[in-house]
Design an enzyme around this catalytic site. Structure first.
Site, PDB file in Angstrom:
ATOM      1  CB  SER A   8       1.598  52.347  68.573  1.00 61.61           C
ATOM      2  OG  SER A   8       0.531  51.656  67.970  1.00 61.61           O
ATOM      3  CG  HIS A  33       5.035  50.719  66.177  1.00 59.08           C
ATOM      4  ND1 HIS A  33       6.110  49.849  66.164  1.00 59.08           N
ATOM      5  CD2 HIS A  33       3.952  49.964  66.471  1.00 59.08           C
ATOM      6  CE1 HIS A  33       5.685  48.627  66.443  1.00 59.08           C
ATOM      7  NE2 HIS A  33       4.377  48.663  66.627  1.00 59.08           N
ATOM      8  CG  MET A  37      -3.151  44.383  64.052  1.00 59.27           C
ATOM      9  SD  MET A  37      -4.027  44.505  65.609  1.00 59.27           S
ATOM     10  CE  MET A  37      -2.840  45.487  66.562  1.00 59.27           C
ATOM     11  CG  HIS A  66       4.447  45.315  64.901  1.00 63.19           C
ATOM     12  ND1 HIS A  66       3.986  45.480  66.204  1.00 63.19           N
ATOM     13  CD2 HIS A  66       4.760  44.006  64.783  1.00 63.19           C
ATOM     14  CE1 HIS A  66       4.011  44.327  66.827  1.00 63.19           C
ATOM     15  NE2 HIS A  66       4.466  43.411  65.990  1.00 63.19           N
ATOM     16  CG  MET A 137       4.898  41.248  70.553  1.00 57.12           C
ATOM     17  SD  MET A 137       4.493  42.902  69.952  1.00 57.12           S
ATOM     18  CE  MET A 137       2.995  43.289  70.845  1.00 57.12           C
ATOM     19  N   GLY A 145      -3.666  49.518  74.533  1.00 54.94           N
ATOM     20  CA  GLY A 145      -4.208  49.778  75.864  1.00 54.94           C
ATOM     21  C   GLY A 145      -4.189  48.607  76.835  1.00 54.94           C
ATOM     22  CG  ASP A 175       4.586  47.021  70.290  1.00 54.62           C
ATOM     23  OD1 ASP A 175       3.813  47.815  70.856  1.00 54.62           O
ATOM     24  OD2 ASP A 175       4.417  46.616  69.118  1.00 54.62           O
ATOM     25  N   GLY A 176       3.934  47.353  73.908  1.00 56.93           N
ATOM     26  CA  GLY A 176       2.731  46.945  74.630  1.00 56.93           C
ATOM     27  C   GLY A 176       2.742  47.383  76.078  1.00 56.93           C
ATOM     28  N   GLY A 177       1.778  48.225  76.425  1.00 57.61           N
ATOM     29  CA  GLY A 177       1.631  48.632  77.826  1.00 57.61           C
ATOM     30  C   GLY A 177       2.737  49.541  78.340  1.00 57.61           C
ATOM     31  N   GLY A 197       1.401  53.406  72.385  1.00 58.13           N
ATOM     32  CA  GLY A 197       0.157  53.862  71.766  1.00 58.13           C
ATOM     33  C   GLY A 197      -0.650  54.690  72.740  1.00 58.13           C
TER      34      GLY A 197
END
Ligand code: DX5
Ligand code: ZN
Length: 224
Positions: A8, A33, A37, A66, A137, A145, A175-177, A197
Site C-alpha cells: 500500500s 495498492h 481517501m 482502493h 478491511m 499503521g 487490508d489493514g494491520g 503498508g
C-alpha cells in the site's frame, strides 16, 4: 494457493513515489495498492487520479485503486483512465452496487468490492460471481499503521467458504494491520491477497519486508 502481496503506497515516502514503486516491484510484489481517501468517507485525504496517472508508466504491476470515497461512481472513469486495473469500491458507499460493478466492467477494469469491519458479508454475497476481488478491511479505514482486528478472522473464513461454494476463483484480500504476525492468521482463514503498508514501507528494505511477509504467510501450513 499462491499468496499475492500488494504494497500500500499510503505508507511510502511520498517525496519519491517512483522509487518506492520500483522498489516493491523489484522486491517481488504482485500488485500496487493505492488508497484513495476523500476526507468524507474516511477522515483522511490522500491523492486522486492525477497521482496514480503520473506513476502509471513507472511500473508493470497491476494497479489496484482502493476508493475510500463517497459517490465512487462519479470517479470510476477517471481512475480507469489514470491506469487503475482493479477498481475497488466500498459497498457502504455504493447506492446501486450492481450498477457500479457493471460500470467498472464496461470501463474495462476488474472489479473489487471492499467491506468495512462492521459491514456484514451478506451485503455482498449475491455479487460474488460478478466481481474479481473481495477485500475485507481488517482495520477501520482511514489510516495506515493500525492494529489488525482479530475479530475479522471468522469473516475471512466465511468469505472463503462462500467463494469456494460458488466455485469461483476470485481473490480474497485483507487490508489493514497485516504483518509477519498477522499474515498467517489471514492466510490460514483463506485470504490470498495481503495488502500491507507499514509492514513493507515502514522499514528500510522493501524487498526483505516482502520476502518476510511471504515467508510468514507460508509458515502456517507447516506450523499448523
Ligand atoms: C487503510 C488502508 C490500508 C492501509 C494499510 O485505510 O485501506 O490499505 O494503508 O496499511 P497498514 O498495512 O499499515 O495497516
Ligand atoms: Zn487499502
Amino acid at each position: 494457493m499462491r499468496v499475492k502481496i500488494a504494497p500500500s503506497v499510503l505508507s511510502a515516502d511520498f517525496s519519491k513515489l517512483e522509487d518506492e514503486i520500483k522498489a516493491v516491484e523489484e522486491g517481488g510484489a504482485d500488485l500496487i495498492h493505492w488508497d484513495v481517501m476523500d476526507g468524507h468517507f474516511v477522515p483522511n485525504i490522500t491523492f486522486g487520479p492525477l497521482v496514480v496517472e503520473a506513476l502509471r508508466d513507472k511500473s508493470r504491476l497491476p494497479f489496484n485503486v482502493h476508493l475510500m470515497i463517497e459517490n465512487p461512481e462519479k470517479y470510476l472513469k477517471r481512475f480507469v483512465e489514470a491506469g487503475g486495473d482493479i477498481v475497488t469500491v466500498h459497498v457502504e458507499a455504493c447506492k446501486h452496487l450492481e450498477h457500479t460493478i457493471s460500470t467498472i466492467r464496461k470501463l474495462g477494469a476488474e472489479v473489487g468490492i471492499a467491506l468495512n469491519p462492521e459491514t456484514p458479508l451478506r451485503t455482498v454475497e449475491p455479487m460474488l460471481d460478478k466481481i474479481d476481488m473481495l477485500l475485507i478491511m481488517t482495520v477501520h479505514p482511514g489510516f495506515g499503521g493500525q492494529t489488525f482486528l482479530k475479530s475479522m478472522v471468522p469473516k475471512i473464513k466465511r468469505a472463503r467458504r462462500k467463494i469456494d461454494d460458488k466455485g469461483g476463483s476470485i481473490d480474497l484480500a485483507v487490508d489493514g494491520g497485516i504483518s509477519e504476525e498477522t499474515a498467517p492468521l489471514a492466510v490460514r482463514a483463506g485470504a490470498n491477497v495481503l495488502v500491507a503498508g507499514n509492514a513493507i514501507y515502514g522499514g528500510k528494505n522493501r524487498k526483505l519486508a516482502i520476502e518476510k511477509l511471504r515467508r510468514s504467510a507460508s509458515t502456517w501450513s507447516n506450523s499448523g
